[in-house]
Design a protein around this motif. Structure first.
Motif, short mmCIF file in Angstrom:
data_model
loop_
_atom_site.label_atom_id
_atom_site.label_comp_id
_atom_site.label_asym_id
_atom_site.label_seq_id
_atom_site.Cartn_x
_atom_site.Cartn_y
_atom_site.Cartn_z
N ARG A 134 -33.90 45.61 -20.89
CA ARG A 134 -33.53 46.01 -19.53
C ARG A 134 -34.72 45.93 -18.57
N ARG A 135 -35.90 46.35 -19.05
CA ARG A 135 -37.10 46.29 -18.20
C ARG A 135 -37.47 44.86 -17.86
N LYS A 138 -35.45 42.32 -17.66
CA LYS A 138 -34.43 41.83 -16.74
C LYS A 138 -34.68 42.40 -15.34
N ARG A 139 -34.98 43.69 -15.24
CA ARG A 139 -35.19 44.35 -13.95
C ARG A 139 -36.46 43.87 -13.26
N GLU A 140 -37.57 43.82 -13.99
CA GLU A 140 -38.85 43.51 -13.37
C GLU A 140 -39.09 42.02 -13.17
#
Length: 73
Positions: free
Chosen positions: A47-48, A50-52
């Motif tokens: 998730r990190r 993908k987000r960052e």
């Protein structure tokens, strides 16, 4: 973390052409043996990324084999 220490001192684990295979086939399994909640930590990492960075994995952490071929530009 023990798994990170082992990864840092394993010969060949930082070569660009073997890194993904050693990470997924060896070190993810070591992490799974050490950490009973390993799947949650792999999911947080995905998730990190993908987000960052807007990055998706073709061979995600904890997966035995790649789910798809890499997307080339």
């Amino acid at each position: 973390m023990l798994a990170d220490h082992l990864k840092a001192w394993t010969p060949g684990s930082s070569l660009w052409y073997t890194k993904i295979a050693t990470d997924r086939l060896i070190f993810d399994n070591i992490q799974a043996m050490i950490d009973p909640n390993y799947r949650a930590s792999f999911d947080r990492y995905e998730r990190r990324m993908k987000r960052e960075f807007g990055q998706a994995f073709c061979w995600g952490p904890g997966d035995g084999l790649p789910q798809r071929p890499p997307r080339l530009p």
